[in-house]
Design a protein around this motif. Structure first.
Motif, mmCIF file in Angstrom:
data_model
loop_
_atom_site.group_PDB
_atom_site.id
_atom_site.type_symbol
_atom_site.label_atom_id
_atom_site.label_comp_id
_atom_site.label_asym_id
_atom_site.label_seq_id
_atom_site.Cartn_x
_atom_site.Cartn_y
_atom_site.Cartn_z
ATOM 1 N N THR A 4 2.363 -5.334 10.582
ATOM 2 C CA THR A 4 3.567 -5.939 10.015
ATOM 3 C C THR A 4 3.263 -7.161 9.152
ATOM 4 N N ARG A 5 2.077 -7.757 9.314
ATOM 5 C CA ARG A 5 1.727 -8.909 8.491
ATOM 6 C C ARG A 5 1.642 -8.549 7.005
ATOM 7 N N ASP A 6 1.540 -7.244 6.720
ATOM 8 C CA ASP A 6 1.395 -6.807 5.337
ATOM 9 C C ASP A 6 2.730 -6.579 4.638
ATOM 10 N N MET A 7 3.836 -6.820 5.318
ATOM 11 C CA MET A 7 5.131 -6.697 4.640
ATOM 12 C C MET A 7 5.185 -7.615 3.419
ATOM 13 N N ILE A 8 5.810 -7.132 2.371
ATOM 14 C CA ILE A 8 6.057 -7.977 1.201
ATOM 15 C C ILE A 8 7.109 -9.021 1.529
ATOM 16 N N PHE A 9 8.184 -8.586 2.164
ATOM 17 C CA PHE A 9 9.274 -9.480 2.547
ATOM 18 C C PHE A 9 9.350 -9.486 4.065
ATOM 19 N N GLY A 10 9.026 -10.621 4.681
ATOM 20 C CA GLY A 10 9.001 -10.731 6.126
ATOM 21 C C GLY A 10 10.388 -10.880 6.729
ATOM 22 N N ASN A 49 0.819 -1.210 0.000
ATOM 23 C CA ASN A 49 0.000 0.000 0.000
ATOM 24 C C ASN A 49 0.858 1.267 0.000
ATOM 25 N N HIS A 50 2.062 1.193 0.598
ATOM 26 C CA HIS A 50 2.967 2.345 0.562
ATOM 27 C C HIS A 50 3.534 2.534 -0.843
ATOM 28 N N ALA A 51 3.890 1.426 -1.498
ATOM 29 C CA ALA A 51 4.357 1.526 -2.880
ATOM 30 C C ALA A 51 3.275 2.162 -3.758
ATOM 31 N N LYS A 52 2.027 1.773 -3.509
ATOM 32 C CA LYS A 52 0.921 2.318 -4.309
ATOM 33 C C LYS A 52 0.757 3.812 -4.089
ATOM 34 N N GLU A 53 0.858 4.261 -2.817
ATOM 35 C CA GLU A 53 0.650 5.687 -2.566
ATOM 36 C C GLU A 53 1.768 6.537 -3.144
ATOM 37 N N LEU A 54 2.937 5.927 -3.364
ATOM 38 C CA LEU A 54 4.025 6.643 -4.015
ATOM 39 C C LEU A 54 4.061 6.402 -5.522
ATOM 40 N N ALA A 55 3.016 5.721 -6.016
ATOM 41 C CA ALA A 55 2.847 5.485 -7.454
ATOM 42 C C ALA A 55 3.941 4.599 -8.032
ATOM 43 N N PHE A 56 4.312 3.547 -7.272
ATOM 44 C CA PHE A 56 5.305 2.599 -7.755
ATOM 45 C C PHE A 56 4.791 1.184 -7.596
ATOM 46 N N LYS A 57 5.280 0.305 -8.441
ATOM 47 C CA LYS A 57 4.974 -1.111 -8.301
ATOM 48 C C LYS A 57 5.727 -1.679 -7.102
ATOM 49 N N ALA A 58 5.134 -2.652 -6.452
ATOM 50 C CA ALA A 58 5.830 -3.340 -5.362
ATOM 51 C C ALA A 58 7.052 -4.058 -5.935
ATOM 52 N N PRO A 59 8.185 -4.003 -5.245
ATOM 53 C CA PRO A 59 9.405 -4.618 -5.787
ATOM 54 C C PRO A 59 9.331 -6.144 -5.803
ATOM 55 N N ALA A 60 10.017 -6.744 -6.760
ATOM 56 C CA ALA A 60 10.056 -8.194 -6.866
ATOM 57 C C ALA A 60 11.097 -8.809 -5.946
ATOM 58 N N GLU A 61 12.070 -8.032 -5.513
ATOM 59 C CA GLU A 61 13.032 -8.449 -4.510
ATOM 60 C C GLU A 61 13.303 -7.256 -3.613
ATOM 61 N N PRO A 62 13.884 -7.496 -2.417
ATOM 62 C CA PRO A 62 14.028 -6.383 -1.471
ATOM 63 C C PRO A 62 14.757 -5.184 -2.072
ATOM 64 N N LEU A 63 14.160 -4.024 -1.883
ATOM 65 C CA LEU A 63 14.778 -2.753 -2.273
ATOM 66 C C LEU A 63 15.414 -2.185 -1.012
ATOM 67 N N ALA A 64 16.722 -2.313 -0.899
ATOM 68 C CA ALA A 64 17.410 -1.986 0.347
ATOM 69 C C ALA A 64 18.477 -0.926 0.114
ATOM 70 N N PHE A 65 18.754 -0.171 1.168
ATOM 71 C CA PHE A 65 19.839 0.806 1.130
ATOM 72 C C PHE A 65 20.479 0.844 2.506
ATOM 73 N N GLU A 71 16.772 11.262 -6.019
ATOM 74 C CA GLU A 71 17.163 11.253 -7.428
ATOM 75 C C GLU A 71 16.183 10.405 -8.233
ATOM 76 N N ASN A 72 15.926 9.213 -7.747
ATOM 77 C CA ASN A 72 14.851 8.381 -8.276
ATOM 78 C C ASN A 72 14.531 7.347 -7.208
ATOM 79 N N TRP A 73 13.377 6.710 -7.321
ATOM 80 C CA TRP A 73 12.889 5.861 -6.233
ATOM 81 C C TRP A 73 13.796 4.660 -5.976
ATOM 82 N N PHE A 74 14.601 4.273 -6.940
ATOM 83 C CA PHE A 74 15.407 3.080 -6.789
ATOM 84 C C PHE A 74 16.884 3.383 -6.514
ATOM 85 N N ARG A 75 17.211 4.678 -6.343
ATOM 86 C CA ARG A 75 18.557 5.035 -5.917
ATOM 87 C C ARG A 75 18.440 6.266 -5.023
ATOM 88 N N PRO A 76 18.078 6.078 -3.751
ATOM 89 C CA PRO A 76 17.889 7.244 -2.876
ATOM 90 C C PRO A 76 19.182 8.030 -2.693
#
Length: 248
Positions: free
Chosen positions: A190-196, A59-75, A140-145
């Protein structure tokens, strides 16, 4: 047990919670409003590695107008980004959008490398609340903060408590809530996490070693709003604690 680290009477102390107060190792008791709260980690366990998840709630990805990631997006975050309970976080003068992010933070308890998912919780020391502010003007962009988005000094309050792993029966079923000036602005679970949590520990330790005190910030649900100077933000997680922070 709930653990804290505070400054009281000019000295830093480890403490535990007792009836809402702070019990020091020598038996003295301090009230919560008498101390300066520090991040709830002992100096010997200050994290060398802080991993943070982006877009880990659909739901957070949706509110930022992005698709949910297929693997963890980490920084990665630096330790200087951490601040304690009841501390101040500064909004940059040129910021137009500064969002809070209520997140469950997982604190690693011992060296973890190539950990199977079924054994992941054995490597957890406990849990705390994190508020991972994001100054989105600098993205800079959603995938490279950009570093200025997430690594500002004092812009990631954590605490007030580090709660022992065994005192949180199911970290994947905890209510999250944020209030701004007393009004509820965010809620989730927390049950709604994509990656637990077990997945994340297995995933990260498959290619890197985590050590005692290292942290994983597991992302935030939807409901983020802009924070202005003077706002009092409370990020709360069921059974873990309520973390208060003021914007300056």
């Amino acid at each position: 047990m709930k653990h804290a680290r505070v400054t009281w009477m000019g000295e830093a102390h480890d403490a535990t919670e007792r009836d809402g107060d702070l019990l020091l190792p020598d038996g003295r008791v301090a009230r919560p409003d008498e101390v300066i709260w520090l991040p709830p980690l002992a100096p010997t366990e200050r994290p060398r590695t802080i991993l943070a998840l982006g877009l880990n709630y659909p739901n957070h990805a949706k509110e930022l107008a992005f698709k949910a990631p297929a693997e963890p997006l980490a920084f990665l975050k630096g330790p200087n980004a951490l601040a304690g309970h009841r501390q101040v976080t500064h909004r940059p003068a040129d910021a137009r959008t500064m969002h809070y992010e209520c997140e469950l933070a997982v604190v690693i308890g011992r060296t973890a490398k190539r950990v199977p998912r079924g054994e992941a919780y054995d490597f957890v020391a406990g849990y705390t609340v994190a508020n991972d502010y994001a100054v989105r003007d600098y993205l800079e962009n959603w995938f490279r903060p950009n570093l200025r988005v997430k690594n500002r000094d004092g812009a990631t309050p954590i605490g007030p408590w580090l709660v022992d792993r065994d005192d949180v029966s199911d970290p994947m079923s905890l209510e999250l809530k944020t209030t701004v000036n007393g009004q509820v602005t965010q809620s989730g679970n927390t049950r709604d996490m994509i990656f637990g949590i077990p997945f994340l520990i297995e995933y990260f330790t498959s290619f890197m070693t985590l050590n005692a005190g290292d942290m994983i910030l597991t992302g935030t649900p939807d409901g983020v709003v802009d924070c202005r100077p003077g706002d009092v933000v409370v990020t709360e997680i069921e059974g873990v604690g309520a973390l208060m922070n003021t914007i300056a």
